[in-house]
Write a protein that holds these residues in place. Structure first.
Motif, mmCIF file in Angstrom:
data_model
loop_
_atom_site.group_PDB
_atom_site.id
_atom_site.type_symbol
_atom_site.label_atom_id
_atom_site.label_comp_id
_atom_site.label_asym_id
_atom_site.label_seq_id
_atom_site.Cartn_x
_atom_site.Cartn_y
_atom_site.Cartn_z
ATOM 1 N N PHE A 191 4.690 8.310 13.212
ATOM 2 C CA PHE A 191 5.356 7.787 12.024
ATOM 3 C C PHE A 191 4.937 6.342 11.774
ATOM 4 N N GLU A 192 4.918 5.523 12.835
ATOM 5 C CA GLU A 192 4.534 4.118 12.692
ATOM 6 C C GLU A 192 3.081 3.982 12.244
ATOM 7 N N ALA A 193 2.214 4.852 12.765
ATOM 8 C CA ALA A 193 0.805 4.819 12.356
ATOM 9 C C ALA A 193 0.679 5.159 10.865
ATOM 10 N N LEU A 194 1.408 6.168 10.426
ATOM 11 C CA LEU A 194 1.379 6.528 9.010
ATOM 12 C C LEU A 194 1.967 5.416 8.138
ATOM 13 N N GLU A 195 3.042 4.812 8.608
ATOM 14 C CA GLU A 195 3.671 3.725 7.859
ATOM 15 C C GLU A 195 2.709 2.554 7.702
ATOM 16 N N LYS A 196 1.997 2.196 8.784
ATOM 17 C CA LYS A 196 1.012 1.109 8.721
ATOM 18 C C LYS A 196 -0.115 1.479 7.757
ATOM 19 N N GLN A 197 -0.589 2.721 7.820
ATOM 20 C CA GLN A 197 -1.657 3.177 6.935
ATOM 21 C C GLN A 197 -1.220 3.061 5.468
ATOM 22 N N TYR A 198 0.000 3.484 5.174
ATOM 23 C CA TYR A 198 0.497 3.424 3.800
ATOM 24 C C TYR A 198 0.674 1.988 3.327
ATOM 25 N N LYS A 199 1.132 1.089 4.225
ATOM 26 C CA LYS A 199 1.270 -0.322 3.850
ATOM 27 C C LYS A 199 -0.089 -0.931 3.557
ATOM 28 N N ASP A 200 -1.090 -0.613 4.402
ATOM 29 C CA ASP A 200 -2.444 -1.132 4.180
ATOM 30 C C ASP A 200 -3.005 -0.634 2.847
ATOM 31 N N GLU A 201 -2.792 0.646 2.552
ATOM 32 C CA GLU A 201 -3.269 1.204 1.291
ATOM 33 C C GLU A 201 -2.556 0.564 0.106
ATOM 34 N N LYS A 202 -1.274 0.253 0.270
ATOM 35 C CA LYS A 202 -0.510 -0.387 -0.801
ATOM 36 C C LYS A 202 -1.073 -1.781 -1.079
ATOM 37 N N VAL A 203 -1.392 -2.532 -0.008
ATOM 38 C CA VAL A 203 -1.964 -3.868 -0.176
ATOM 39 C C VAL A 203 -3.307 -3.774 -0.909
ATOM 40 N N ILE A 204 -4.127 -2.814 -0.532
ATOM 41 C CA ILE A 204 -5.431 -2.639 -1.175
ATOM 42 C C ILE A 204 -5.253 -2.310 -2.655
ATOM 43 N N LEU A 205 -4.326 -1.418 -2.964
ATOM 44 C CA LEU A 205 -4.078 -1.055 -4.362
ATOM 45 C C LEU A 205 -3.543 -2.230 -5.169
ATOM 46 N N GLU A 206 -2.622 -3.006 -4.586
ATOM 47 C CA GLU A 206 -2.090 -4.170 -5.293
ATOM 48 C C GLU A 206 -3.184 -5.200 -5.546
ATOM 49 N N THR A 207 -4.096 -5.368 -4.587
ATOM 50 C CA THR A 207 -5.218 -6.290 -4.765
ATOM 51 C C THR A 207 -6.114 -5.825 -5.901
ATOM 52 N N LYS A 208 -6.389 -4.522 -5.948
ATOM 53 C CA LYS A 208 -7.224 -3.986 -7.025
ATOM 54 C C LYS A 208 -6.548 -4.169 -8.381
#
Length: 197
Positions: free
Chosen positions: A70-87
């Protein structure tokens, strides 16, 4: 096949009737093959489900594993969110710059790439609020060919022909002047100078 086709093959009418009556109980091979493949696929799905259930049971026994996943998935989703917000921010910045440069430059994409976006601030409305004017001035001096030249009046105007506008702003058409002259000559009864009459 029908009865007439069987008789054409050389069977008697009685034999053809027996074949037709027995044929109704038979299943064509293609249909049988389809059913066999369907059953095989269903069996494979059941086997896979059994494996998945076994894995879930193992995971349920060790809650620490579930928490780690769960923590690994949560970190992955947070990283993807940061990338999307940057884009999204990059897209907003690029659009705001292109809008601000519209009509001022020959190639907005090229000039946008030359601008340091870290010095640019966007307002609440999404338009550029700070940092662009200084960079544009620098680029105009170093790379003036990128910018559209502003057309300013040079102060030199064409000469006014004799009898033309003397600053009164009353411009008349040559045809209007000719018609006025023709009317004046026609109203005067002097036919000596009239070439038409």
């Amino acid at each position: 096949m029908n009865k007439e086709q069987l008789i054409a093959l050389g069977l008697s009418e009685e034999q053809a009737d027996k074949v037709i009556s027995g044929f109704g109980q038979m299943v064509p091979k293609t249909r049988l093959d389809d059913k066999i493949n369907e059953v095989k696929d269903l069996k494979d799905q059941i086997i896979q489900r059994d494996k998945d259930l076994t894995e879930l049971k193992k995971q349920a026994d060790g809650n620490a594993d579930l928490q780690t996943k769960f923590e690994a998935l949560e970190k992955q989703y947070k990283d993807e969110k940061v990338i999307l917000e940057t884009k999204i921010k990059e897209t907003q910045m690029s659009s705001a710059l292109k809008l601000a440069l519209a009509g001022k430059v020959h190639d907005a994409d090229l000039v946008t790439n030359l601008i340091d976006k870290t010095k640019i601030e966007l307002g609440v409305d999404g338009n550029v609020s700070k940092g662009l004017d200084e960079q544009i001035k620098e680029l105009q001096t170093s790379k003036s060919f990128l910018f559209v030249q502003e057309t300013k009046g040079s102060g030199i105007k064409g000469a006014t022909p004799p009898g033309g506008d003397k600053g009164g702003g009353n411009t008349t058409d040559v045809g209007v002047n000719f018609a006025k002259m023709a009317n004046e000559k026609a109203s005067s009864n002097n036919n000596d100078n009239n070439p038409w009459g």
